[in-house]
Design a protein around this motif. Sequence first.
Motif, mmCIF file in Angstrom:
data_model
loop_
_atom_site.group_PDB
_atom_site.id
_atom_site.type_symbol
_atom_site.label_atom_id
_atom_site.label_comp_id
_atom_site.label_asym_id
_atom_site.label_seq_id
_atom_site.Cartn_x
_atom_site.Cartn_y
_atom_site.Cartn_z
ATOM 1 N N ILE A 213 0.850 -1.181 0.000
ATOM 2 C CA ILE A 213 0.000 0.000 0.000
ATOM 3 C C ILE A 213 0.893 1.241 0.000
ATOM 4 N N GLU A 214 0.734 2.091 -1.002
ATOM 5 C CA GLU A 214 1.546 3.307 -1.068
ATOM 6 C C GLU A 214 1.039 4.328 -0.071
ATOM 7 N N VAL A 215 1.999 5.001 0.597
ATOM 8 C CA VAL A 215 1.636 6.051 1.554
ATOM 9 C C VAL A 215 2.418 7.322 1.203
ATOM 10 N N GLY A 216 2.759 8.147 2.210
ATOM 11 C CA GLY A 216 3.427 9.414 1.931
ATOM 12 C C GLY A 216 4.943 9.301 1.948
ATOM 13 N N LYS A 217 5.595 10.447 1.998
ATOM 14 C CA LYS A 217 7.057 10.490 1.944
ATOM 15 C C LYS A 217 7.671 10.220 3.329
ATOM 16 N N VAL A 218 8.586 9.282 3.333
ATOM 17 C CA VAL A 218 9.308 8.822 4.528
ATOM 18 C C VAL A 218 8.345 8.507 5.680
ATOM 19 N N PRO A 219 7.499 7.510 5.492
ATOM 20 C CA PRO A 219 6.677 7.045 6.613
ATOM 21 C C PRO A 219 7.563 6.395 7.672
ATOM 22 N N THR A 220 7.183 6.535 8.914
ATOM 23 C CA THR A 220 8.029 6.023 10.003
ATOM 24 C C THR A 220 7.292 5.103 10.965
ATOM 25 N N ILE A 221 6.018 5.375 11.213
ATOM 26 C CA ILE A 221 5.275 4.630 12.234
ATOM 27 C C ILE A 221 3.934 4.210 11.676
ATOM 28 N N LEU A 232 2.229 7.512 9.992
ATOM 29 C CA LEU A 232 2.839 8.825 10.167
ATOM 30 C C LEU A 232 3.874 9.035 9.078
ATOM 31 N N ASN A 233 3.670 10.075 8.249
ATOM 32 C CA ASN A 233 4.585 10.399 7.155
ATOM 33 C C ASN A 233 5.452 11.583 7.567
ATOM 34 N N SER A 234 6.727 11.321 7.868
ATOM 35 C CA SER A 234 7.556 12.340 8.500
ATOM 36 C C SER A 234 7.943 13.481 7.568
ATOM 37 N N CYS A 235 8.031 13.217 6.268
ATOM 38 C CA CYS A 235 8.374 14.293 5.325
ATOM 39 C C CYS A 235 7.158 14.895 4.650
ATOM 40 N N SER A 236 6.038 14.197 4.688
ATOM 41 C CA SER A 236 4.784 14.780 4.193
ATOM 42 C C SER A 236 4.070 15.559 5.289
ATOM 43 N N ASN A 237 4.508 15.363 6.554
ATOM 44 C CA ASN A 237 3.891 16.022 7.713
ATOM 45 C C ASN A 237 2.409 15.696 7.835
ATOM 46 N N THR A 238 2.071 14.436 7.557
ATOM 47 C CA THR A 238 0.670 14.035 7.596
ATOM 48 C C THR A 238 0.483 12.733 8.358
ATOM 49 N N LEU A 239 -0.731 12.582 8.868
ATOM 50 C CA LEU A 239 -1.209 11.297 9.360
ATOM 51 C C LEU A 239 -2.172 10.760 8.316
ATOM 52 N N CYS A 240 -1.909 9.552 7.832
ATOM 53 C CA CYS A 240 -2.720 8.956 6.777
ATOM 54 C C CYS A 240 -3.549 7.813 7.357
ATOM 55 N N LYS A 241 -4.838 7.820 7.081
ATOM 56 C CA LYS A 241 -5.762 6.764 7.493
ATOM 57 C C LYS A 241 -6.110 5.928 6.265
ATOM 58 N N ILE A 242 -5.883 4.618 6.361
ATOM 59 C CA ILE A 242 -6.087 3.725 5.217
ATOM 60 C C ILE A 242 -7.139 2.685 5.562
ATOM 61 N N ASP A 243 -8.175 2.604 4.756
ATOM 62 C CA ASP A 243 -9.186 1.556 4.893
ATOM 63 C C ASP A 243 -8.628 0.278 4.272
ATOM 64 N N LEU A 244 -8.466 -0.769 5.071
ATOM 65 C CA LEU A 244 -7.830 -1.985 4.577
ATOM 66 C C LEU A 244 -8.695 -2.764 3.602
ATOM 67 N N CYS A 254 -0.413 17.014 10.509
ATOM 68 C CA CYS A 254 -0.273 16.655 11.926
ATOM 69 C C CYS A 254 0.899 17.366 12.588
ATOM 70 N N GLY A 255 1.396 18.427 11.971
ATOM 71 C CA GLY A 255 2.498 19.175 12.564
ATOM 72 C C GLY A 255 3.791 18.959 11.794
ATOM 73 N N TYR A 256 4.645 19.977 11.807
ATOM 74 C CA TYR A 256 5.904 19.902 11.066
ATOM 75 C C TYR A 256 6.888 19.004 11.813
ATOM 76 N N ALA A 257 7.521 18.107 11.055
ATOM 77 C CA ALA A 257 8.470 17.130 11.615
ATOM 78 C C ALA A 257 7.813 16.264 12.677
ATOM 79 N N PRO A 258 6.753 15.521 12.297
ATOM 80 C CA PRO A 258 6.103 14.644 13.278
ATOM 81 C C PRO A 258 7.062 13.551 13.740
ATOM 82 N N GLY A 259 7.033 13.289 15.055
ATOM 83 C CA GLY A 259 8.011 12.363 15.614
ATOM 84 C C GLY A 259 7.465 11.027 16.049
ATOM 85 N N TYR A 260 6.249 11.014 16.614
ATOM 86 C CA TYR A 260 5.725 9.760 17.161
ATOM 87 C C TYR A 260 4.208 9.780 17.113
ATOM 88 N N LEU A 261 3.633 8.568 17.180
ATOM 89 C CA LEU A 261 2.188 8.399 17.054
ATOM 90 C C LEU A 261 1.684 7.407 18.087
#
Length: 305
Positions: A213-221, A232-244, A254-261
């Motif tokens: 499943i494709e998500v955003g740039k540099v996902p981390t968590i 959590l996409n650390s370079c897109s600065n977004t939280l992505c919700k995916i329906d499986l 979700c804020g610039y440079a998101p660190g943890y979720l």
Amino acid sequence: MYIYIANMGEDVIERVNLETNHRDFAKIKSYNNKHLPLNVYSKYLCGPHRLILDKQRQKLYSLNAYDNSISIINLKDFTSETSLYVGNYPNNGIMHGDYILVVNGDSDSISIFDIGEKKVIGQVKVGSFPQDIIYNEKYDLIFVSNMNSDEILLIDPFSYSIVDFIGTGARPIGMTFSEDWDCLYVINSYFETGINGKISVINLQSFKVTDEIEVGKVPTIVRKKENFLYVLNSCSNTLCKIDLFTKQKKEVYCGYAPGYLCILDKYAYVSSAEENKVNIIDIDEMRVVKFIETRKEPQGLVIDP
């Protein structure tokens, strides 16, 4: 209900009562007074960036990236008891019995930290630049993601021997399991490539990747709740919700440079290192409904409900 926040930029752990907003602070100190100066103008920092909650012993453990230590915080009076060497760049850790298992990014190893003895009693060699470590209760195995090896190692939790590995996409980082423990979701960050990351969906009965499943740039968590993945996409600065089921996605800033979720009930809690706050997101509506101001550079979060 409390949220614990590791502030990497000033070596402070915060405890915030989410109902009253009352705050306590615990200052982390280096184990050897030789913690890392970030530049010639900066003060020395330990760099707390991941937290492990031990409710049984009433302790909170902070993994500190800059001085390679683990700090022990007493939850009764919320004071830092001590800091101890744990390994070179402790990226993440889990509790398993009377031990904390810590993945060390700069030494390609797991440190076995004895909680009672308060010392590292051994190290286990893993793959290149390990990032995350999680435990599967059903299969009684430890899983370690190796970012530079593009693989997940499966480790016996008693002998600490490597029993198998699973190949993944480029630069695996975060992982989580399905509620029945039969499915592993792996973040492939594609770090430094400039392209979007992916989630590998791995069936643990066949050890095969069944979906990507494709998500955003540099996902981390990645976290799973019911029929959805939250990434959590650390370079897109977004939280992505995916329906499986439908693969439909919805994103929120979700804020610039998101660190943890962290996710609890209907809310996601996301630390923003550059904005010095934790955003609280309604995951049904996918919108920020509140935020918590923090100290400098918040990273790791733990919620005690």
